[in-house]
Design a protein around this motif. Structure first.
Motif, PDB file in Angstrom:
ATOM      1  N   GLY A 121      23.583   5.562 -37.567  1.00  0.00           N
ATOM      2  CA  GLY A 121      22.549   5.335 -36.555  1.00  0.00           C
ATOM      3  C   GLY A 121      21.340   6.212 -36.820  1.00  0.00           C
ATOM      4  O   GLY A 121      21.460   7.333 -37.315  1.00  0.00           O
ATOM      5  N   ASP A 122      20.166   5.661 -36.499  1.00  0.00           N
ATOM      6  CA  ASP A 122      18.924   6.420 -36.688  1.00  0.00           C
ATOM      7  C   ASP A 122      18.840   7.513 -35.625  1.00  0.00           C
ATOM      8  O   ASP A 122      19.319   7.347 -34.514  1.00  0.00           O
ATOM      9  CB  ASP A 122      17.715   5.490 -36.529  1.00  0.00           C
ATOM     10  CG  ASP A 122      17.777   4.296 -37.481  1.00  0.00           C
ATOM     11  OD1 ASP A 122      18.038   4.525 -38.671  1.00  0.00           O
ATOM     12  OD2 ASP A 122      17.574   3.152 -37.027  1.00  0.00           O
ATOM     13  N   GLY A 123      18.195   8.613 -35.976  1.00  0.00           N
ATOM     14  CA  GLY A 123      17.995   9.678 -34.996  1.00  0.00           C
ATOM     15  C   GLY A 123      17.086   9.211 -33.868  1.00  0.00           C
ATOM     16  O   GLY A 123      16.282   8.298 -34.061  1.00  0.00           O
ATOM     17  N   GLN A 167      14.591  10.498 -32.726  1.00  0.00           N
ATOM     18  CA  GLN A 167      13.183  10.772 -33.053  1.00  0.00           C
ATOM     19  C   GLN A 167      12.476   9.551 -33.629  1.00  0.00           C
ATOM     20  O   GLN A 167      11.253   9.448 -33.558  1.00  0.00           O
ATOM     21  CB  GLN A 167      13.096  11.919 -34.079  1.00  0.00           C
ATOM     22  CG  GLN A 167      13.518  13.272 -33.558  1.00  0.00           C
ATOM     23  CD  GLN A 167      15.043  13.442 -33.484  1.00  0.00           C
ATOM     24  OE1 GLN A 167      15.822  12.532 -33.729  1.00  0.00           O
ATOM     25  NE2 GLN A 167      15.469  14.639 -33.114  1.00  0.00           N
ATOM     26  N   THR A 168      13.261   8.630 -34.206  1.00  0.00           N
ATOM     27  CA  THR A 168      12.685   7.440 -34.830  1.00  0.00           C
ATOM     28  C   THR A 168      12.141   6.465 -33.790  1.00  0.00           C
ATOM     29  O   THR A 168      11.230   5.707 -34.072  1.00  0.00           O
ATOM     30  CB  THR A 168      13.795   6.693 -35.621  1.00  0.00           C
ATOM     31  OG1 THR A 168      14.549   7.649 -36.341  1.00  0.00           O
ATOM     32  CG2 THR A 168      13.227   5.666 -36.557  1.00  0.00           C
ATOM     33  N   PRO A 226      13.779   4.654 -41.295  1.00  0.00           N
ATOM     34  CA  PRO A 226      14.451   5.591 -42.194  1.00  0.00           C
ATOM     35  C   PRO A 226      15.291   4.858 -43.228  1.00  0.00           C
ATOM     36  O   PRO A 226      15.989   3.896 -42.903  1.00  0.00           O
ATOM     37  CB  PRO A 226      15.350   6.394 -41.253  1.00  0.00           C
ATOM     38  CG  PRO A 226      14.776   6.230 -39.898  1.00  0.00           C
ATOM     39  CD  PRO A 226      14.110   4.886 -39.883  1.00  0.00           C
ATOM     40  N   GLY A 227      15.210   5.326 -44.461  1.00  0.00           N
ATOM     41  CA  GLY A 227      16.096   4.807 -45.500  1.00  0.00           C
ATOM     42  C   GLY A 227      15.617   3.568 -46.224  1.00  0.00           C
ATOM     43  O   GLY A 227      16.335   3.047 -47.061  1.00  0.00           O
ATOM     44  N   LYS A 261      22.200  15.466 -37.320  1.00  0.00           N
ATOM     45  CA  LYS A 261      23.151  14.521 -36.724  1.00  0.00           C
ATOM     46  C   LYS A 261      24.571  15.091 -36.750  1.00  0.00           C
ATOM     47  O   LYS A 261      25.528  14.380 -36.432  1.00  0.00           O
ATOM     48  CB  LYS A 261      23.120  13.188 -37.487  1.00  0.00           C
ATOM     49  CG  LYS A 261      21.776  12.451 -37.402  1.00  0.00           C
ATOM     50  CD  LYS A 261      21.828  11.107 -38.119  1.00  0.00           C
ATOM     51  CE  LYS A 261      20.445  10.467 -38.190  1.00  0.00           C
ATOM     52  NZ  LYS A 261      20.432   9.242 -39.028  1.00  0.00           N
ATOM     53  N   GLY A 267      22.053   7.253 -44.124  1.00  0.00           N
ATOM     54  CA  GLY A 267      21.282   6.400 -45.011  1.00  0.00           C
ATOM     55  C   GLY A 267      19.785   6.624 -44.874  1.00  0.00           C
ATOM     56  O   GLY A 267      18.990   5.886 -45.432  1.00  0.00           O
ATOM     57  N   GLY A 268      19.409   7.641 -44.125  1.00  0.00           N
ATOM     58  CA  GLY A 268      17.989   7.820 -43.833  1.00  0.00           C
ATOM     59  C   GLY A 268      17.289   8.889 -44.665  1.00  0.00           C
ATOM     60  O   GLY A 268      16.114   9.173 -44.445  1.00  0.00           O
ATOM     61  N   VAL A 269      18.025   9.460 -45.635  1.00  0.00           N
ATOM     62  CA  VAL A 269      17.443  10.531 -46.459  1.00  0.00           C
ATOM     63  C   VAL A 269      16.129  10.039 -47.092  1.00  0.00           C
ATOM     64  O   VAL A 269      16.047   8.909 -47.570  1.00  0.00           O
ATOM     65  CB  VAL A 269      18.425  10.948 -47.576  1.00  0.00           C
ATOM     66  CG1 VAL A 269      17.880  12.126 -48.358  1.00  0.00           C
ATOM     67  CG2 VAL A 269      19.787  11.275 -46.999  1.00  0.00           C
ATOM     68  N   ARG A 270      15.111  10.895 -47.061  1.00  0.00           N
ATOM     69  CA  ARG A 270      13.810  10.500 -47.611  1.00  0.00           C
ATOM     70  C   ARG A 270      13.831  10.504 -49.130  1.00  0.00           C
ATOM     71  O   ARG A 270      14.671  11.179 -49.738  1.00  0.00           O
ATOM     72  CB  ARG A 270      12.723  11.455 -47.109  1.00  0.00           C
ATOM     73  CG  ARG A 270      12.452  11.259 -45.626  1.00  0.00           C
ATOM     74  CD  ARG A 270      11.640  12.378 -45.033  1.00  0.00           C
ATOM     75  NE  ARG A 270      11.691  12.277 -43.588  1.00  0.00           N
ATOM     76  CZ  ARG A 270      10.740  11.671 -42.850  1.00  0.00           C
ATOM     77  NH1 ARG A 270       9.680  11.159 -43.424  1.00  0.00           N
ATOM     78  NH2 ARG A 270      10.878  11.597 -41.542  1.00  0.00           N
ATOM     79  N   GLU A 300      15.682  12.813 -42.729  1.00  0.00           N
ATOM     80  CA  GLU A 300      15.048  11.764 -41.923  1.00  0.00           C
ATOM     81  C   GLU A 300      14.434  12.347 -40.656  1.00  0.00           C
ATOM     82  O   GLU A 300      13.325  11.994 -40.264  1.00  0.00           O
ATOM     83  CB  GLU A 300      16.128  10.734 -41.569  1.00  0.00           C
ATOM     84  CG  GLU A 300      15.791   9.837 -40.390  1.00  0.00           C
ATOM     85  CD  GLU A 300      17.016   9.137 -39.799  1.00  0.00           C
ATOM     86  OE1 GLU A 300      17.939   8.799 -40.554  1.00  0.00           O
ATOM     87  OE2 GLU A 300      17.036   8.917 -38.577  1.00  0.00           O
ATOM     88  N   ILE A 301      15.153  13.256 -40.021  1.00  0.00           N
ATOM     89  CA  ILE A 301      14.730  13.754 -38.716  1.00  0.00           C
ATOM     90  C   ILE A 301      13.772  14.931 -38.846  1.00  0.00           C
ATOM     91  O   ILE A 301      12.799  15.045 -38.106  1.00  0.00           O
ATOM     92  CB  ILE A 301      15.975  14.148 -37.886  1.00  0.00           C
ATOM     93  CG1 ILE A 301      16.777  12.873 -37.581  1.00  0.00           C
ATOM     94  CG2 ILE A 301      15.573  14.867 -36.595  1.00  0.00           C
ATOM     95  CD1 ILE A 301      18.047  13.095 -36.802  1.00  0.00           C
TER      96      ILE A 301
END
Ligand code: SF4
Lengths: 310, 140
Positions: A111-113, A115-116, A239-240, B70, B78-81, B87-88
Motif C-alpha cells: 500500500g502507498d503511504g 503522504q501520497t 510511487p513505483g 512503513k 514497490g514505491g522505492v524511487r 517513497e515517503i
C-alpha cells in the motif's frame, strides 16, 4: 464446497492458459451502476478484474463492496488488500466477509503511504507488511483458523496473489522478494507498469534461474499513457512507476490530439515484446480512467478471449 | 574489517555472552533494567533503534527495519524511487536498499534477509529484545 465459486483465475493459471486481467477504476460514486458499467466494458476482454484498495491513499469505493457488485454481475474480481488501512483484526474480518460474498482471489500489497494521497494527515496502520499479510491470510486458508487459533467453521477457498515491481531498486533483489512472497502463500503475481522490456527480461532471467525454469505465474502490468503530460504526472506522483524518457518523448512527438493513439501504440508494443517471453503467464492492464482502451490493446495484440484460448 | 562486518561480529560476540547470562538472570529486575537501558543507549544512536523488542538486525544487514516509514520487516515496498530513496521520505535512502546492500557484505547472515519475519508483537515495544529472544519467554 461446490465448484461454483472456485477461482477461474486459478484454474487458468494452473493449466498454463495465457491470462488477461485488468484493473477497473473505482468511481467516486455512491451508486452500484457507476462501477458495474465500467466493469462491463472490461469484462469481454479479461478473465478477472482487479479491485484496488483505496489506491494512492485516496479513499475510493470499498473493495469488498465493489467485489460484491462485480460478483452480482457475474464478473470475477481480484480484490486487493493493502496494509495501510487495516490492522490484523480488520484484515482477517474483511477476508472472511469477502469470502462469504464469493470472493476467491485476494491480492496482497503493501500500500502507498498516506503522504501520497489527499489525506496526508491520516494515521497509517502498517500493522502487517505485504509478507505477513500473505502469511496471515494463508493461515486462514490452510488452517481455517485466525492468527489467535480461534476456529472458523471451515477453511476459506482462496487464491492469493502479490505484487512485484522489477522496475525500481534494489533491482537484483526483486526476484528473491517475489519468491519470499511465494513462500508466504502467493500463488500468482502481477507486476507494476512495465515500460522497460529489457529491465523486465533481466528480472525474468534471474527468476527463471532461481526456480529452475518453473516460476510461479507472473502477469506483466501494462497500461496506455493518455498523453505525455499524463505520463509525467504518473511518473512523478504514483510511487513505483518508472517511465523511461524515450517513451514519453515518443508520445510527445505527436500533437496533443493524437497522443492518445500514440499511447496505445506504445502499450501494444510493450505487450508484443513481453507476451511470448518464457515465464510470462499473462498481462495485467491498468488503464486508469480509460476502460475503453483495453479492447483496443487486447485486439491489436491478438489476445482476445478466442485468440488466446487457441 | 568494514563497518557491516564489525557490527555483525559485535552481534555474534554479544550473542555468545548473553545466551549464557540471560537465561539465568532474565527474571531479575535490576538485570532487566540494565538490559533495557543499555539497548537504548547503544542501539538508538547506532541504528536509530525504536525498541520494538523483537530485534532482527542481523537478518537485515544490520539496518533497523523500523526506520522504514512503513515499518516493513520483510523487504522493500514497490514505491522505492529510481535513485534508491524512500517513497515517503524523498531525502532518505530506502531502508531496504541499504539493508540489501549491507546483507551482501555479511559473513554469516548474508542469506538471512530471505527468511520470513513474523508479524510484530506490539506488546513487546519498549522491552529488551535480548531478553525476549533468549529468556525463554517467561518474562511477562
Ligand atoms: S521506500 Fe523503502 S524505506 Fe520507504 S517505505 Fe518503501 S520500503 Fe520503506
Amino acid at each position: 464446497m461446490t465448484n461454483k465459486h472456485a477461482s477461474n483465475l486459478a484454474q487458468r493459471l494452473e493449466t498454463g492458459l495465457f491470462t488477461v486481467t485488468a484493473e477497473v477504476t473505482l468511481p467516486d460514486s455512491i451508486e452500484k451502476e457507476a462501477l458495474a458499467s465500467r466493469a462491463h466494458i472490461l469484462e469481454p476482454y479479461c478473465d478477472a478484474i482487479n479491485i484496488t484498495d483505496s489506491t494512492g491513499a485516496v479513499p475510493h469505493f470499498s473493495n469488498i463492496a465493489a467485489a460484491s457488485i462485480l460478483i452480482e454481475n457475474n464478473i470475477e474480481p481480484i480484490i486487493q488488500f493493502s496494509c495501510r488501512d487495516r490492522n490484523r483484526i480488520a484484515t482477517q474480518a474483511d477476508v472472511i466477509g469477502a469470502h462469504a460474498m464469493g470472493v476467491r482471489n485476494i491480492f496482497c500489497v503493501t500500500g502507498d503511504g498516506v503522504q501520497t494521497g489527499d489525506h496526508p494527515e491520516a494515521k497509517a496502520v502498517f500493522d502487517l507488511d505485504s509478507v505477513t499479510l500473505l502469511t496471515t491470510i494463508n493461515h486462514l486458508k490452510t488452517t481455517g483458523k485466525f492468527l489467535s487459533g480461534r476456529k472458523l467453521d471451515s477453511k476459506p477457498d482462496l487464491f492469493l496473489g502479490a505484487a512485484v515491481n522489477p522496475f525500481v531498486p534494489p533491482f537484483e533483489q526483486r526476484a528473491l522478494r517475489l519468491l519470499k512472497k511465494h513462500r508466504a502463500g502467493a500463488s500468482f503475481f502481477q507486476s507494476q507498469y512495465c515500460f522497460d522490456i529489457s529491465r523486465f527480461e533481466s528480472f525474468l532471467l534471474l527468476l527463471l534461474e532461481l526456480t529452475n525454469g518453473s516460476p510461479p505465474p507472473v502477469l506483466v502490468g501494462v497500461g496506455p499513457l493518455r498523453s505525455a503530460r499524463f505520463a509525467r504526472w504518473l511518473r512523478e506522483n504514483v510511487p513505483g512507476v518508472a517511465i523511461p524518457d524515450h517513451i514519453i518523448n515518443q508520445i510527445e512527438k505527436y500533437p496533443e490530439k493524437e497522443q492518445q493513439k500514440a499511447g496505445i501504440e506504445a502499450c501494444v508494443k510493450i505487450v508484443e515484446g513481453v507476451k511470448n517471453l518464457t515465464g510470462v503467464a499473462g498481462i495485467h492492464i491498468m488503464a486508469h480512467n480509460w476502460e475503453s482502451s483495453v479492447s483496443e490493446i487486447v485486439e491489436a495484440t491478438g489476445l482476445t478471449k478466442t485468440g488466446r484460448n487457441n | 574489517m568494514n563497518k557491516v562486518r564489525l557490527l555483525e561480529f559485535t552481534y555474534l560476540f554479544c550473542l555468545k555472552i548473553l545466551s549464557r547470562l540471560v537465561p539465568v538472570l532474565s527474571e531479575k529486575r535490576p538485570f532487566i533494567g540494565f538490559m533495557v537501558a543499555s539497548e537504548k543507549a547503544f542501539k538508538k544512536p547506532l541504528f536509530g533503534c525504536q525498541m520494538c523488542g523483537q530485534c532482527i538486525l542481523h537478518y537485515t544487514g544490520m539496518v533497523c527495519p523500523m526506520g522504514c516509514p512503513k515499518n516493513l520487516r520483510n523487504g522493500p515496498c514497490g514505491g522505492v524511487r529510481g535513485d534508491g530513496n524512500c517513497e515517503i521520505k524523498p531525502n532518505m535512502k530506502c531502508t531496504w536498499v541499504r539493508a540489501w546492500d549491507n546483507s551482501t557484505q555479511m559473513m554469516v547472515f548474508t542469506e538471512s534477509i530471505e527468511e520470513i519475519q513474523t508479524e510484530l508483537d506490539h506488546r513487546l515495544s519498549g522491552t529488551s529484545a535480548w531478553i525476549n529472544e533468549l529468556g525463554g519467554g517467561n518474562d511477562e
